[in-house]
Enzyme design. Sequence first.
Site, PDB file in Angstrom:
ATOM      1  N   SER A 133      -2.614   1.774  -7.648  1.00  0.00           N
ATOM      2  CA  SER A 133      -1.670   0.838  -8.264  1.00  0.00           C
ATOM      3  C   SER A 133      -1.865  -0.609  -7.810  1.00  0.00           C
ATOM      4  CB  SER A 133      -0.236   1.294  -7.980  1.00  0.00           C
ATOM      5  OG  SER A 133      -0.025   1.447  -6.592  1.00  0.00           O
TER       6      SER A 133
ATOM      7  N   LYS B  65      -9.548   7.615  -1.845  1.00  0.00           N
ATOM      8  CA  LYS B  65      -8.399   6.839  -2.314  1.00  0.00           C
ATOM      9  C   LYS B  65      -7.896   5.950  -1.197  1.00  0.00           C
ATOM     10  CE  LYS B  65      -3.670   7.416  -3.685  1.00  0.00           C
ATOM     11  NZ  LYS B  65      -2.543   8.294  -3.693  1.00  0.00           N
TER      12      LYS B  65
ATOM     13  N   GLU C  37     -12.796  15.025   7.131  1.00  0.00           N
ATOM     14  CA  GLU C  37     -11.727  15.500   6.239  1.00  0.00           C
ATOM     15  C   GLU C  37     -12.307  16.126   4.970  1.00  0.00           C
ATOM     16  OE1 GLU C  37      -8.510  15.709   6.416  1.00  0.00           O
ATOM     17  OE2 GLU C  37      -7.884  14.410   8.062  1.00  0.00           O
TER      18      GLU C  37
ATOM     19  N   LYS D  99      -7.720  10.248   2.003  1.00  0.00           N
ATOM     20  CA  LYS D  99      -6.657   9.376   1.511  1.00  0.00           C
ATOM     21  C   LYS D  99      -6.166   8.520   2.675  1.00  0.00           C
ATOM     22  CE  LYS D  99      -2.115   9.433  -0.614  1.00  0.00           C
ATOM     23  NZ  LYS D  99      -1.107  10.214  -1.312  1.00  0.00           N
TER      24      LYS D  99
ATOM     25  N   CYS E 290       5.891  13.141   2.368  1.00  0.00           N
ATOM     26  CA  CYS E 290       5.054  14.094   1.636  1.00  0.00           C
ATOM     27  C   CYS E 290       5.199  15.520   2.155  1.00  0.00           C
ATOM     28  CB  CYS E 290       3.589  13.667   1.707  1.00  0.00           C
ATOM     29  SG  CYS E 290       3.325  11.994   1.088  1.00  0.00           S
TER      30      CYS E 290
ATOM     31  N   CYS F 119       6.553  13.984  -1.970  1.00  0.00           N
ATOM     32  CA  CYS F 119       7.215  12.685  -1.739  1.00  0.00           C
ATOM     33  C   CYS F 119       8.052  12.184  -2.909  1.00  0.00           C
ATOM     34  CB  CYS F 119       6.212  11.632  -1.292  1.00  0.00           C
ATOM     35  SG  CYS F 119       4.994  11.230  -2.539  1.00  0.00           S
TER      36      CYS F 119
ATOM     37  N   CYS G  58       2.529  17.006  -4.555  1.00  0.00           N
ATOM     38  CA  CYS G  58       3.033  16.373  -3.333  1.00  0.00           C
ATOM     39  C   CYS G  58       4.549  16.456  -3.367  1.00  0.00           C
ATOM     40  CB  CYS G  58       2.589  14.918  -3.261  1.00  0.00           C
ATOM     41  SG  CYS G  58       2.843  14.219  -1.629  1.00  0.00           S
TER      42      CYS G  58
HETATM   43  C1  PBG Z   1       1.787  10.828  -3.541  1.00  0.00           C
HETATM   44  C2  PBG Z   1       0.881   9.809  -4.120  1.00  0.00           C
HETATM   45  C3  PBG Z   1       0.852   8.418  -3.893  1.00  0.00           C
HETATM   46  C4  PBG Z   1      -0.132   7.910  -4.740  1.00  0.00           C
HETATM   47  C5  PBG Z   1      -0.679   8.980  -5.424  1.00  0.00           C
HETATM   48  N1  PBG Z   1      -0.053  10.143  -5.017  1.00  0.00           N
HETATM   49  C6  PBG Z   1       1.717   7.583  -3.029  1.00  0.00           C
HETATM   50  C7  PBG Z   1       1.536   7.607  -1.576  1.00  0.00           C
HETATM   51  O1  PBG Z   1       0.804   8.401  -1.000  1.00  0.00           O
HETATM   52  O2  PBG Z   1       2.233   6.821  -0.930  1.00  0.00           O
HETATM   53  C8  PBG Z   1      -0.505   6.462  -4.895  1.00  0.00           C
HETATM   54  C9  PBG Z   1      -1.166   6.128  -6.188  1.00  0.00           C
HETATM   55  C10 PBG Z   1      -1.243   4.675  -6.488  1.00  0.00           C
HETATM   56  O3  PBG Z   1      -0.940   3.795  -5.660  1.00  0.00           O
HETATM   57  O4  PBG Z   1      -1.638   4.366  -7.617  1.00  0.00           O
HETATM   58  N2  PBG Z   1       1.520  11.202  -2.232  1.00  0.00           N
END
Ligand code: PBG
Length: 328
Positions: A277, A251, A236, A198, A132, A124, A122
């Site tokens: 997280s 996710k 998707e 996602k 991203c 970002c 990614c």
């Molecule tokens: C990058 C990415 C993110 C996460 C995983 N890959 C952040 C987002 O999309 O904002 C989040 C993982 C987590 O919260 O543990 N795009």
Amino acid sequence: MNSGFPYIRPRRLRTSQNLLKLVSENSLDPSKLIMPYFVMHGSGKKEPINTMPGQFRYTIDELLKELKNVIDLKIGGILIFGVPEHKDELGSESYSDNGIVQQTLRAVKETYPDLIVITDVCLCDYTSHGHCGIVDAEGYVKNDETLEYLAKISVSYAKAGADIIAPSDMMDGRVKKIREALDDERLVNIPIMSYSSKYASSFYEPFRDAAFCTPKFGNRKAYQMNPANSDEAILETELDLDEGADIIMVKPALSYLDIIYRIKQTFKRPLAAYNVSGEYSMIKAAAQAGYLDEERAAIEMLTSIKRAGADIIITYYALYAADIIAKM
Ligand code: PBG
């Protein structure tokens, strides 16, 4: 008289744990857990992440020490996130041969050649604006231009030693583009684990602090999915599978157990769920405040994700859970 299955819930308060284990329908296996790691430049440092108690940003040498535990506990693999030194509009450190992820891959593969290393693909973490993709002057994310970069990053990671490429950007057509780019470089045996559904979730907040990637303007709702939608996840996922995804993903996990269930029932393909997280930090915070028992809550959360249909669980609790499972 007992009805149903007396062996499963025998109404006896001192039921043997071994008996419960014997008849349980689901169990956790450390070899199906993936532990995420944040890696930064430098040496000799292990920086605590304030929003994720118990998690750290590691320099490569410190990560190598930590990975000994991953091997000892027989964890299925690790997922690498880079914390770059340099951010710009095009996220150029992400595809540089000397980028933090490329350096990490070479070091980890030299020390632990058999450890499965997955790289999140990614922009970002690497862009100055924290989005991203490539953003134009009017504030649009340029989907097709971004694909070129994602392909470049993927090839660079695979060449540096990544075992699995995991695009998390949610641009359209990325899986096909990445597959073609890998195949062109004869990297035909590198599987793609696509973040296929996602959601634009509030549960990523602690991660953004960990990887310093909070968008400087706007939000990610323009490319991540609306939490109110479920059929869209099917669409998707179907697109990503058609484009060549080998492993699909849902996710976050905990608020999306219905999506995990639907996707597994519909496609019957290897399915990963990302226990993100915010899901980790919620339990951590509640446990630290003394509101609940961390061991039981963490295991219950992971078991529910498994029960919903996930084959693979990506979780910051991977080592913690493996340790508990070994004692159970
Ligand atoms: C990058 C990415 C993110 C996460 C995983 N890959 C952040 C987002 O999309 O904002 C989040 C993982 C987590 O919260 O543990 N795009």
